[in-house]
Design an enzyme around this catalytic site. Structure first.
Site, mmCIF file in Angstrom:
data_model
loop_
_atom_site.group_PDB
_atom_site.id
_atom_site.type_symbol
_atom_site.label_atom_id
_atom_site.label_comp_id
_atom_site.label_asym_id
_atom_site.label_seq_id
_atom_site.Cartn_x
_atom_site.Cartn_y
_atom_site.Cartn_z
ATOM 1 N N TYR A 220 -0.321 30.140 -28.492
ATOM 2 C CA TYR A 220 -1.164 29.281 -28.244
ATOM 3 C C TYR A 220 -1.360 29.135 -26.722
ATOM 4 O O TYR A 220 -1.796 28.073 -26.183
ATOM 5 C CB TYR A 220 -0.900 27.670 -28.742
ATOM 6 C CG TYR A 220 -1.502 27.514 -30.247
ATOM 7 C CD1 TYR A 220 -2.962 27.885 -30.527
ATOM 8 C CD2 TYR A 220 -0.671 27.081 -31.301
ATOM 9 C CE1 TYR A 220 -3.183 27.911 -31.619
ATOM 10 C CE2 TYR A 220 -1.148 26.844 -32.343
ATOM 11 C CZ TYR A 220 -2.391 27.047 -32.789
ATOM 12 O OH TYR A 220 -2.811 27.124 -34.015
ATOM 13 N N HIS B 296 -5.209 28.751 -39.275
ATOM 14 C CA HIS B 296 -5.569 29.715 -38.037
ATOM 15 C C HIS B 296 -6.118 31.099 -38.332
ATOM 16 O O HIS B 296 -5.772 31.761 -38.977
ATOM 17 C CB HIS B 296 -4.305 29.915 -37.361
ATOM 18 C CG HIS B 296 -4.489 30.719 -36.063
ATOM 19 N ND1 HIS B 296 -5.247 30.491 -35.056
ATOM 20 C CD2 HIS B 296 -4.368 32.086 -36.173
ATOM 21 C CE1 HIS B 296 -5.333 31.443 -34.053
ATOM 22 N NE2 HIS B 296 -4.882 32.563 -34.787
ATOM 23 N N ASN C 279 -6.057 20.818 -39.510
ATOM 24 C CA ASN C 279 -7.237 21.766 -39.866
ATOM 25 C C ASN C 279 -6.678 23.031 -40.625
ATOM 26 O O ASN C 279 -7.505 23.870 -40.855
ATOM 27 C CB ASN C 279 -8.127 21.846 -39.075
ATOM 28 C CG ASN C 279 -7.596 22.775 -37.574
ATOM 29 O OD1 ASN C 279 -6.468 23.318 -37.721
ATOM 30 N ND2 ASN C 279 -8.375 23.127 -36.664
ATOM 31 N N PHE D 257 -3.907 18.220 -25.621
ATOM 32 C CA PHE D 257 -3.253 18.127 -27.062
ATOM 33 C C PHE D 257 -2.316 19.346 -27.378
ATOM 34 O O PHE D 257 -1.737 19.651 -28.387
ATOM 35 C CB PHE D 257 -4.610 18.758 -27.986
ATOM 36 C CG PHE D 257 -5.415 20.077 -27.664
ATOM 37 C CD1 PHE D 257 -4.889 21.173 -28.236
ATOM 38 C CD2 PHE D 257 -6.410 19.910 -27.052
ATOM 39 C CE1 PHE D 257 -5.590 22.128 -27.821
ATOM 40 C CE2 PHE D 257 -7.393 21.108 -26.549
ATOM 41 C CZ PHE D 257 -6.772 22.276 -27.382
ATOM 42 N N LYS E 119 -1.327 26.557 -41.719
ATOM 43 C CA LYS E 119 -0.551 25.815 -41.170
ATOM 44 C C LYS E 119 0.416 24.762 -41.868
ATOM 45 O O LYS E 119 0.373 24.814 -43.204
ATOM 46 C CB LYS E 119 -1.388 25.207 -40.092
ATOM 47 C CG LYS E 119 -2.129 25.869 -39.138
ATOM 48 C CD LYS E 119 -3.141 24.896 -38.187
ATOM 49 C CE LYS E 119 -4.195 25.878 -37.450
ATOM 50 N NZ LYS E 119 -4.883 25.089 -36.372
ATOM 51 N N ARG F 92 -13.514 33.717 -39.712
ATOM 52 C CA ARG F 92 -13.769 32.370 -39.051
ATOM 53 C C ARG F 92 -14.778 31.708 -39.679
ATOM 54 O O ARG F 92 -14.788 30.462 -39.891
ATOM 55 C CB ARG F 92 -14.216 32.914 -37.553
ATOM 56 C CG ARG F 92 -13.082 33.160 -36.716
ATOM 57 C CD ARG F 92 -12.293 32.583 -36.125
ATOM 58 N NE ARG F 92 -12.597 31.305 -35.521
ATOM 59 C CZ ARG F 92 -11.795 30.540 -34.580
ATOM 60 N NH1 ARG F 92 -10.717 30.662 -34.684
ATOM 61 N NH2 ARG F 92 -12.457 29.538 -33.981
ATOM 62 N N THR G 74 -13.590 24.326 -35.909
ATOM 63 C CA THR G 74 -12.347 23.862 -35.576
ATOM 64 C C THR G 74 -12.043 22.317 -35.938
ATOM 65 O O THR G 74 -11.170 21.905 -36.429
ATOM 66 C CB THR G 74 -12.176 23.993 -34.026
ATOM 67 O OG1 THR G 74 -12.391 25.151 -33.624
ATOM 68 C CG2 THR G 74 -10.608 23.372 -33.653
ATOM 69 N N ARG H 1 -12.138 24.374 -43.966
ATOM 70 C CA ARG H 1 -11.850 22.982 -43.325
ATOM 71 C C ARG H 1 -13.163 22.114 -43.665
ATOM 72 O O ARG H 1 -12.674 20.885 -43.766
ATOM 73 C CB ARG H 1 -11.987 23.220 -41.685
ATOM 74 C CG ARG H 1 -10.680 23.985 -41.166
ATOM 75 C CD ARG H 1 -11.210 24.666 -39.588
ATOM 76 N NE ARG H 1 -10.046 25.257 -39.143
ATOM 77 C CZ ARG H 1 -9.992 25.810 -37.893
ATOM 78 N NH1 ARG H 1 -11.152 26.271 -37.491
ATOM 79 N NH2 ARG H 1 -9.083 26.351 -37.235
HETATM 80 P P1 DAT Z 1 -9.550 27.083 -33.616
HETATM 81 O O1 DAT Z 1 -8.237 26.974 -34.478
HETATM 82 O O2 DAT Z 1 -10.630 26.933 -34.358
HETATM 83 O O3 DAT Z 1 -9.424 28.633 -33.262
HETATM 84 P P2 DAT Z 1 -8.927 26.522 -30.886
HETATM 85 O O4 DAT Z 1 -8.198 27.848 -30.809
HETATM 86 O O5 DAT Z 1 -9.851 25.849 -30.056
HETATM 87 O O6 DAT Z 1 -9.232 26.247 -32.408
HETATM 88 O O7 DAT Z 1 -7.789 25.265 -30.937
HETATM 89 C C1 DAT Z 1 -6.452 25.681 -31.421
HETATM 90 C C2 DAT Z 1 -5.990 24.418 -32.421
HETATM 91 O O8 DAT Z 1 -5.745 23.238 -31.469
HETATM 92 C C3 DAT Z 1 -7.105 23.715 -33.219
HETATM 93 O O9 DAT Z 1 -7.075 24.423 -34.678
HETATM 94 C C4 DAT Z 1 -6.706 22.551 -33.388
HETATM 95 C C5 DAT Z 1 -6.048 22.131 -32.026
HETATM 96 N N1 DAT Z 1 -7.108 21.530 -31.280
HETATM 97 C C6 DAT Z 1 -8.109 22.210 -30.572
HETATM 98 N N2 DAT Z 1 -8.790 21.266 -29.780
HETATM 99 C C7 DAT Z 1 -8.361 20.125 -30.103
HETATM 100 C C8 DAT Z 1 -8.447 18.949 -29.376
HETATM 101 N N3 DAT Z 1 -9.591 18.499 -28.457
HETATM 102 N N4 DAT Z 1 -7.866 17.862 -30.029
HETATM 103 C C9 DAT Z 1 -6.533 17.955 -30.550
HETATM 104 N N5 DAT Z 1 -6.327 19.181 -31.074
HETATM 105 C C10 DAT Z 1 -7.117 20.419 -30.677
HETATM 106 MG MG MG Z 2 -8.238 29.480 -31.810
#
Ligand code: DAT
Ligand code: MG
Length: 149
Positions: A49, A115, A112, A57, A9, A85, A91, A102
């Site tokens: 996304y 991806h 973080n 968020f 990222k 992963r 996350t 992370r």
């Molecule tokens: P990951 O990136 O571990 O697959 P995710 O798909 O649930 O996690 O979410 C995508 C991204 O969105 C994550 O890397 C960071 C952001 N994110 C997720 N949950 C969040 C939250 N509660 N507040 C702020 N950002 C968030």
């Molecule tokens: Mg994800």
């Protein structure tokens, strides 16, 4: 052999952690199939996304992922989705185990670093969203005889 999409990222690029992150994936034995630097257009980011649309968020996430260049990659290996992963960690970096990307290198949920696709089906659609087949590199690695049983 499974493939997965990895994005370093904008925070990873800005912090000079591209090499560190790639190093960890390479050392695990995963094989790099495709890689490019790019700035993600908003339309592509919203498709990537889509599952988070409507969440509090979501706008911040789209703003962040489109804010600067990223490095997009395809990695291949046995159970590559799960392996990536687990190398990434949870996350929320505060909950990520030490030893993970992370858990070692990040502090904030919104920043973080990396991806990775969360299922083989998602990997397939995310790879198609970021790469065309012409960008894949098919090659043999002699070292694979020391990585794969
Ligand atoms: P990951 O990136 O571990 O697959 P995710 O798909 O649930 O996690 O979410 C995508 C991204 O969105 C994550 O890397 C960071 C952001 N994110 C997720 N949950 C969040 C939250 N509660 N507040 C702020 N950002 C968030
Ligand atoms: Mg994800």
């Amino acid at each position: 052999m499974q493939r997965t999409l990895v994005l370093i990222k904008p925070d990873g690029v800005q912090r000079g952690l591209v090499g560190e992150i790639i190093r960890r994936l390479e050392r695990r034995g995963l094989k790099l199939i495709a890689m490019k630097m790019m700035q993600v257009p908003r339309e592509q980011a919203s498709r990537h996304y889509a599952e988070h649309q409507g969440k509090a968020f979501y706008e911040g996430l789209l703003g962040f992922i489109t804010s600067g260049p990223i490095v997009a990659m395809i990695w291949e290996g046995r159970e590559a989705v799960t392996v990536v992963r687990s190398l990434m960690g949870s996350t929320d970096p505060l909950k990520a185990q030490p030893g993970t990307i992370r858990g070692d290198l990040a502090l904030d949920l919104g920043m973080n670093l990396i991806h990775g696709s969360d299922s083989p089906a998602r990997a397939e659609s995310e790879i198609a969203l970021f790469f065309s087949a012409a960008e894949f590199h098919e090659y043999e690695r002699t070292i694979d005889q020391w990585i794969r049983e």
